[in-house]
Design a protein around this motif. Structure first.
Motif, PDB file in Angstrom:
ATOM      1  N   ASP A 108      40.976  44.541  26.240  1.00 30.21           N
ATOM      2  CA  ASP A 108      39.847  45.444  26.003  1.00 30.21           C
ATOM      3  C   ASP A 108      40.038  46.770  26.712  1.00 30.21           C
ATOM      4  O   ASP A 108      39.059  47.442  27.072  1.00 30.21           O
ATOM      5  N   ASP A 109      41.317  47.130  26.946  1.00 30.52           N
ATOM      6  CA  ASP A 109      41.654  48.381  27.615  1.00 30.52           C
ATOM      7  C   ASP A 109      41.036  48.509  29.001  1.00 30.52           C
ATOM      8  O   ASP A 109      40.781  49.604  29.495  1.00 30.52           O
ATOM      9  N   VAL A 110      40.764  47.379  29.636  1.00 31.43           N
ATOM     10  CA  VAL A 110      40.282  47.375  31.014  1.00 31.43           C
ATOM     11  C   VAL A 110      41.483  47.453  31.946  1.00 31.43           C
ATOM     12  O   VAL A 110      42.529  46.854  31.688  1.00 31.43           O
ATOM     13  N   THR A 111      41.369  48.175  33.044  1.00 31.03           N
ATOM     14  CA  THR A 111      42.498  48.317  33.963  1.00 31.03           C
ATOM     15  C   THR A 111      42.758  47.024  34.723  1.00 31.03           C
ATOM     16  O   THR A 111      41.870  46.170  34.856  1.00 31.03           O
ATOM     17  N   TYR A 112      43.957  46.902  35.241  1.00 35.23           N
ATOM     18  CA  TYR A 112      44.324  45.713  36.019  1.00 35.23           C
ATOM     19  C   TYR A 112      43.389  45.556  37.216  1.00 35.23           C
ATOM     20  O   TYR A 112      42.884  44.457  37.493  1.00 35.23           O
ATOM     21  N   GLN A 113      43.175  46.645  37.943  1.00 35.01           N
ATOM     22  CA  GLN A 113      42.351  46.551  39.134  1.00 35.01           C
ATOM     23  C   GLN A 113      40.919  46.145  38.801  1.00 35.01           C
ATOM     24  O   GLN A 113      40.327  45.298  39.497  1.00 35.01           O
ATOM     25  N   ARG A 114      40.369  46.715  37.764  1.00 29.67           N
ATOM     26  CA  ARG A 114      39.001  46.357  37.396  1.00 29.67           C
ATOM     27  C   ARG A 114      38.915  44.898  36.977  1.00 29.67           C
ATOM     28  O   ARG A 114      37.985  44.187  37.373  1.00 29.67           O
ATOM     29  N   ARG A 115      39.878  44.438  36.190  1.00 34.85           N
ATOM     30  CA  ARG A 115      39.874  43.043  35.755  1.00 34.85           C
ATOM     31  C   ARG A 115      39.978  42.114  36.962  1.00 34.85           C
ATOM     32  O   ARG A 115      39.291  41.086  37.024  1.00 34.85           O
ATOM     33  N   LEU A 116      40.814  42.470  37.920  1.00 34.53           N
ATOM     34  CA  LEU A 116      40.961  41.657  39.122  1.00 34.53           C
ATOM     35  C   LEU A 116      39.652  41.609  39.907  1.00 34.53           C
ATOM     36  O   LEU A 116      39.193  40.542  40.330  1.00 34.53           O
ATOM     37  N   LYS A 117      39.048  42.754  40.111  1.00 35.59           N
ATOM     38  CA  LYS A 117      37.820  42.823  40.909  1.00 35.59           C
ATOM     39  C   LYS A 117      36.638  42.162  40.209  1.00 35.59           C
ATOM     40  O   LYS A 117      35.663  41.769  40.866  1.00 35.59           O
ATOM     41  N   GLU A 118      36.710  42.030  38.886  1.00 32.54           N
ATOM     42  CA  GLU A 118      35.629  41.396  38.135  1.00 32.54           C
ATOM     43  C   GLU A 118      35.644  39.870  38.247  1.00 32.54           C
ATOM     44  O   GLU A 118      34.662  39.214  37.868  1.00 32.54           O
ATOM     45  N   GLN A 119      36.750  39.314  38.734  1.00 29.68           N
ATOM     46  CA  GLN A 119      36.801  37.864  38.887  1.00 29.68           C
ATOM     47  C   GLN A 119      35.711  37.434  39.872  1.00 29.68           C
ATOM     48  O   GLN A 119      35.549  38.044  40.928  1.00 29.68           O
ATOM     49  N   PRO A 120      34.942  36.389  39.563  1.00 26.84           N
ATOM     50  CA  PRO A 120      33.713  36.092  40.316  1.00 26.84           C
ATOM     51  C   PRO A 120      33.904  35.567  41.728  1.00 26.84           C
ATOM     52  O   PRO A 120      32.991  35.645  42.546  1.00 26.84           O
ATOM     53  N   THR A 121      35.067  35.003  42.033  1.00 24.54           N
ATOM     54  CA  THR A 121      35.297  34.433  43.366  1.00 24.54           C
ATOM     55  C   THR A 121      36.692  34.803  43.837  1.00 24.54           C
ATOM     56  O   THR A 121      37.555  35.208  43.045  1.00 24.54           O
ATOM     57  N   ARG A 122      36.915  34.646  45.125  1.00 29.09           N
ATOM     58  CA  ARG A 122      38.250  34.907  45.661  1.00 29.09           C
ATOM     59  C   ARG A 122      39.262  33.942  45.058  1.00 29.09           C
ATOM     60  O   ARG A 122      40.402  34.328  44.785  1.00 29.09           O
ATOM     61  N   HIS A 123      38.861  32.694  44.842  1.00 26.52           N
ATOM     62  CA  HIS A 123      39.739  31.725  44.184  1.00 26.52           C
ATOM     63  C   HIS A 123      40.210  32.275  42.837  1.00 26.52           C
ATOM     64  O   HIS A 123      41.399  32.257  42.524  1.00 26.52           O
ATOM     65  N   ARG A 124      39.281  32.760  42.050  1.00 27.08           N
ATOM     66  CA  ARG A 124      39.639  33.267  40.722  1.00 27.08           C
ATOM     67  C   ARG A 124      40.493  34.535  40.826  1.00 27.08           C
ATOM     68  O   ARG A 124      41.363  34.776  39.988  1.00 27.08           O
ATOM     69  N   GLN A 125      40.282  35.335  41.850  1.00 27.75           N
ATOM     70  CA  GLN A 125      41.098  36.527  42.032  1.00 27.75           C
ATOM     71  C   GLN A 125      42.540  36.157  42.353  1.00 27.75           C
ATOM     72  O   GLN A 125      43.483  36.770  41.834  1.00 27.75           O
ATOM     73  N   TYR A 126      42.716  35.145  43.192  1.00 28.22           N
ATOM     74  CA  TYR A 126      44.073  34.684  43.479  1.00 28.22           C
ATOM     75  C   TYR A 126      44.726  34.089  42.233  1.00 28.22           C
ATOM     76  O   TYR A 126      45.918  34.312  41.978  1.00 28.22           O
ATOM     77  N   VAL A 127      43.970  33.334  41.472  1.00 29.48           N
ATOM     78  CA  VAL A 127      44.515  32.747  40.248  1.00 29.48           C
ATOM     79  C   VAL A 127      44.916  33.850  39.271  1.00 29.48           C
ATOM     80  O   VAL A 127      45.990  33.787  38.649  1.00 29.48           O
ATOM     81  N   TYR A 128      44.076  34.858  39.145  1.00 30.94           N
ATOM     82  CA  TYR A 128      44.404  35.982  38.259  1.00 30.94           C
ATOM     83  C   TYR A 128      45.711  36.636  38.703  1.00 30.94           C
ATOM     84  O   TYR A 128      46.576  36.959  37.877  1.00 30.94           O
ATOM     85  N   GLU A 129      45.867  36.815  40.003  1.00 26.68           N
ATOM     86  CA  GLU A 129      47.088  37.426  40.524  1.00 26.68           C
ATOM     87  C   GLU A 129      48.304  36.546  40.241  1.00 26.68           C
ATOM     88  O   GLU A 129      49.373  37.041  39.872  1.00 26.68           O
ATOM     89  N   MET A 130      48.141  35.218  40.385  1.00 26.24           N
ATOM     90  CA  MET A 130      49.231  34.300  40.068  1.00 26.24           C
ATOM     91  C   MET A 130      49.660  34.418  38.613  1.00 26.24           C
ATOM     92  O   MET A 130      50.845  34.276  38.285  1.00 26.24           O
ATOM     93  N   GLU A 131      48.712  34.632  37.749  1.00 27.25           N
ATOM     94  CA  GLU A 131      48.973  34.625  36.315  1.00 27.25           C
ATOM     95  C   GLU A 131      49.493  35.967  35.806  1.00 27.25           C
ATOM     96  O   GLU A 131      49.935  36.045  34.654  1.00 27.25           O
ATOM     97  N   HIS A 132      49.455  36.993  36.629  1.00 27.27           N
ATOM     98  CA  HIS A 132      49.829  38.316  36.142  1.00 27.27           C
ATOM     99  C   HIS A 132      50.909  38.949  37.018  1.00 27.27           C
ATOM    100  O   HIS A 132      52.052  38.517  36.962  1.00 27.27           O
ATOM    101  N   SER A 133      50.584  39.924  37.825  1.00 26.31           N
ATOM    102  CA  SER A 133      51.617  40.675  38.533  1.00 26.31           C
ATOM    103  C   SER A 133      52.508  39.793  39.402  1.00 26.31           C
ATOM    104  O   SER A 133      53.741  39.899  39.361  1.00 26.31           O
ATOM    105  N   SER A 134      51.921  38.908  40.202  1.00 25.38           N
ATOM    106  CA  SER A 134      52.729  38.095  41.105  1.00 25.38           C
ATOM    107  C   SER A 134      53.607  37.098  40.367  1.00 25.38           C
ATOM    108  O   SER A 134      54.641  36.666  40.895  1.00 25.38           O
TER     109      SER A 134
END
Length: 277
Positions: A108-134
């Motif tokens: 949806d043309d959302v930036t990486y940083q915004r998508r990361l920060k939109e994750q509702p919990t720190r757990h989900r933010q780490y999971v998002y990072e695992m699934e993408h850049s990291s």
């Protein structure tokens, strides 16, 4: 310099640190210094000896012959993938790097940083990072061709704790610096290290830099998610012999904040709702 030097790192494995060390060293020795971001702008003539070259993602597909040159010595640096995920997630939430603020096609043309920060919990933010850049960083560390005789394989953890410069001196010796040059190497390393002359305060690239951050940050559910995403990575890179580290994780009640999906209420709320604790 006896050899030309290539420093190969990966995202969040000490790239900025090594950049500071070797850029200062090149200036002190009066040799050319190039980094991977400038490679496309500096074709072969710019690599006339002597030179020090930093490649921040250890990608040499455009110049594979560089790694095979007889006049080159390589330092390759990796880091525990668990700490890579932690460091990258926190960095990506705050960094001003341009790619983090560019709309991502297909999202949806959302930036990486915004998508990361939109994750509702720190757990989900780490999971998002695992699934993408990291995920790319871990893949690249696993994909590196180990065993080159002209390459010193180093770990961020060893250098981060190298307050007596024992490991660093083995590296500088391997890279071919003579006794006088090694003294300069020591000074450059010390001045750019968090345990030496580099202050963490005011450094936008450094949040912690500590070794073993995952022991504080990883919950058991997050650890299982990590193993599912990177099933053999820690074993292949020599950080764990098996998966028993997951079972060894212990957290005080204050750190048991989320269940596996990261979207349920904190455990303390569940304990009030149900009388099984």
């Amino acid at each position: 310099m006896k050899y030309n030097v290539i420093v190969a790192t990966h995202h969040k494995t000490g790239t900025v640190w090594m950049d500071g060390v070797f850029k200062m060293l090149a200036a002190e020795l009066g040799v050319a210094y190039l980094d991977s971001r400038a490679q496309s702008e500096h074709p072969a003539p710019a690599l006339r000896p002597p030179f020090i070259l930093l490649n921040s993602d250890s990608d040499f597909r455009d110049r594979p012959q560089l790694l095979e040159r007889g006049d080159v010595r390589i330092l390759h640096l990796i880091r525990d993938p668990r700490d890579v995920v932690i460091s990258a997630m926190h960095y990506h939430k705050k960094s001003n790097e341009s790619w983090l603020h560019e709309p991502v096609p297909g999202y949806d043309d959302v930036t990486y940083q915004r998508r990361l920060k939109e994750q509702p919990t720190r757990h989900r933010q780490y999971v998002y990072e695992m699934e993408h850049s990291s995920a790319g960083t871990v893949h690249d560390m696993l994909g590196w061709r180990y065993g080159r005789p002209n390459c010193f394989e180093a770990r961020y953890e060893d250098l981060r704790q190298d307050t007596h410069l024992a490991c660093w001196r083995r590296i500088s010796t391997f890279l071919g610096f003579d006794e006088t040059e090694q003294a300069i190497c020591d000074e450059c390393f010390w001045r750019n290290s968090l345990f030496g002359g580099l202050s963490r305060l005011g450094n936008r690239h450094v949040r912690s830099g500590d070794v073993g951050q995952w022991k504080r940050e990883f919950t058991v559910p997050l650890a299982y998610t990590f193993v599912a995403r990177f099933p053999g990575a820690l074993q292949a890179l020599g950080y764990e012999p098996d998966h028993n580290w997951v079972l060894d994780l212990q957290h005080p009640p204050s750190r048991l904040e989320r269940l596996a999906d990261g979207g349920l209420r904190p455990l303390r709320e569940l304990s009030r709702a149900f009388s099984f604790f």
